[in-house]
Every structure is written in C-alpha cells, then in structure tokens.
Design an enzyme around this catalytic site. Structure first.
Site, short mmCIF file in Angstrom:
data_model
loop_
_atom_site.label_atom_id
_atom_site.label_comp_id
_atom_site.label_asym_id
_atom_site.label_seq_id
_atom_site.Cartn_x
_atom_site.Cartn_y
_atom_site.Cartn_z
N LEU A 90 32.70 12.68 35.89
CA LEU A 90 33.72 11.70 36.31
C LEU A 90 34.94 12.46 36.83
O LEU A 90 35.50 13.30 36.13
CB LEU A 90 34.11 10.80 35.14
CG LEU A 90 33.06 9.75 34.76
CD1 LEU A 90 33.37 9.15 33.41
CD2 LEU A 90 32.93 8.66 35.83
N HIS A 106 25.76 13.25 24.06
CA HIS A 106 25.10 14.39 24.70
C HIS A 106 24.02 14.92 23.76
O HIS A 106 24.27 15.09 22.56
CB HIS A 106 26.14 15.48 25.01
CG HIS A 106 25.54 16.64 25.74
ND1 HIS A 106 25.40 16.66 27.11
CD2 HIS A 106 25.03 17.82 25.28
CE1 HIS A 106 24.84 17.81 27.48
NE2 HIS A 106 24.60 18.52 26.39
C1 GAR Z 1 20.04 10.74 26.52
O1 GAR Z 1 19.28 11.73 25.87
C2 GAR Z 1 21.49 11.18 26.63
O2 GAR Z 1 21.98 11.85 25.52
C3 GAR Z 1 21.39 12.10 27.81
O3 GAR Z 1 20.54 11.44 28.72
C4 GAR Z 1 19.62 10.65 27.99
C5 GAR Z 1 19.72 9.24 28.47
O4 GAR Z 1 18.78 8.42 27.82
N1 GAR Z 1 22.69 12.37 28.36
C6 GAR Z 1 23.00 13.55 28.88
O5 GAR Z 1 22.21 14.47 28.98
C7 GAR Z 1 24.44 13.65 29.35
N2 GAR Z 1 24.78 15.00 29.68
P1 GAR Z 1 18.95 6.85 27.81
O6 GAR Z 1 19.23 6.43 29.28
O7 GAR Z 1 17.60 6.36 27.36
O8 GAR Z 1 20.06 6.48 26.89
#
Ligand code: GAR
Length: 202
Positions: A90, A106
């Site tokens: 962002l 995260h």
């Molecule tokens: C999750 O594991 C979240 O922690 C990660 O993406 C995935 C989304 O899953 N986020 C990151 O890596 C941010 N840097 P979801 O769409 O099923 O919640």
C-alpha cells in the site's frame, strides 16, 4: 468496530472472520484489487458489500489506486482495515486517504520471511530453503514499510521434516485463522492489544 477487509484471492481468512461473527466487529466492506476471486464470492454470500479497484482502472497508477482504496474505506466509515491475503504494497497515498487503523496477517514469524515478493507460497518456500525449524503467523500494524509495522500477535508452527511448501502452508493457515479470530475478538471487546507485544493472545 466497523471492519473493512482487503483481499486478492482465496479469502479463507475473510471466511474465518465472517464465520466467527465476532461481537463488536462489524464487517461492512470488502475491497479487492482483483476481479472474480473467491474472496468476493465469500463476501457476497455473507451479504458484505464489495468494491473491486484494479490497477488497470487507474491507468496503472498505483498511488491513485491506493488513494481510491483509502477513500473507499473512509467513505464506508471503516475504523479497522484488515489485509487478509492482500498481495500488494500500500503506497503512502492510502495512509493519507484512510484515517483508521490497518492490520495485516502474514504467514511467517516476521521479521523473518517478509518484504517484497513474500506472499503466500513464496513465504513457505523461503522458510524451507532457510532450513528453519519453526515458522508461524504474525499479525501486525501496517505502515508504508512492507511487513515492518509493530507486531501485535504471533503464533508458532513447527516445520516438519517431510514438509513441502503446500503442507506447511496448510498447517500455517489453520493457525492463521485461529490467531486472526482471537486477535479480532480482543480488539472487538475493547481490549488493548499491546503494540510490539509478540506473544499471541490465547
Ligand atoms: C494467507 O496465508 C495470508 O497470510 C497470506 O496470503 C494467504 C491468503 O490466503 N498473506 C501474505 O502472504 C501477505 N504477505 P486467504 O486469501 O485464503 O486468506
């Protein structure tokens, strides 16, 4: 507390929050930077209003798009914005446009395995490549510096000898859902979540 959720894909964290139906937490808007993702179906089936704000709609100007995301949250009187699988940095224009608090989930123990490109499976591949014995989940305040805001809660997950990125991701995801719900529950109940406290609420 009026909650806005920013998503980009599968939406399982969004789904966990909506299913928990937390007292004091009112999900009022879901914003996606990508059309036709599962997270939008999750929001729609729960009756939560949706906005899709694609980079292409702003001529590729990320700063303008992020100002629009902030303005959408501000217009919906969002007090807390949650990045739940949101896959973009962002820009400062977001923080200028949105006066509320923003938190992110995260899938690692930040500051390890955070920063540019550290999204989803790439995070777990990085953990395995480093040979770490444990990984986990971090919930932190979002600032203009990627993955570097004050940590609110963390939860640890052991790395198994036979893990690949997919099996590790699946185990971490279960922990994500639990930590996210517990943390929002505490925020919704008015408990102060100590900034910089790295022990997860249980
Ligand atoms: C999750 O594991 C979240 O922690 C990660 O993406 C995935 C989304 O899953 N986020 C990151 O890596 C941010 N840097 P979801 O769409 O099923 O919640």
């Amino acid at each position: 507390m009026r909650l806005g959720v920013l998503v980009s894909g599968r939406g399982s964290n969004l789904e966990a929050v909506l299913a928990a139906d937390l007292p004091g937490i009112e999900p009022v808007l879901v914003v996606s930077n990508r059309p036709a993702v599962r997270a939008l179906e999750v929001a729609a089936s729960a009756g939560v209003p949706i906005r899709v704000l694609r980079l292409g709609d702003f001529g590729g100007d990320a700063s303008a798009r992020d100002a629009a995301i902030g303005a959408a949250l501000e217009g919906a009187r969002i007090e807390l914005a949650l990045l739940a699988g949101y896959d973009q940095l962002l820009r400062p224009s977001y923080f200028t446009a949105f006066s509320g608090r923003t938190i992110n989930i995260h899938p690692s123990l930040l500051p390890a395995h955070g920063g540019a490109g550290m999204v989803g499976l790439a995070v777990h591949r990085s953990v395995l490549a480093a040979g770490d014995a444990e990984t986990g989940v971090t919930i932190h305040e979002v600032t203009p510096d990627l993955d570097a805001g004050p940590i609110l809660a963390q939860s640890r997950v052991p790395v198994g000898a036979g893990d690949d990125a997919e099996t590790l991701a699946a185990r971490v995801l279960v922990e994500e859902h639990g930590l996210l719900v517990r943390t929002l529950e505490r925020i919704g109940s008015g408990a102060s979540i100590q900034r910089g406290n790295s022990t997860g609420p249980r």
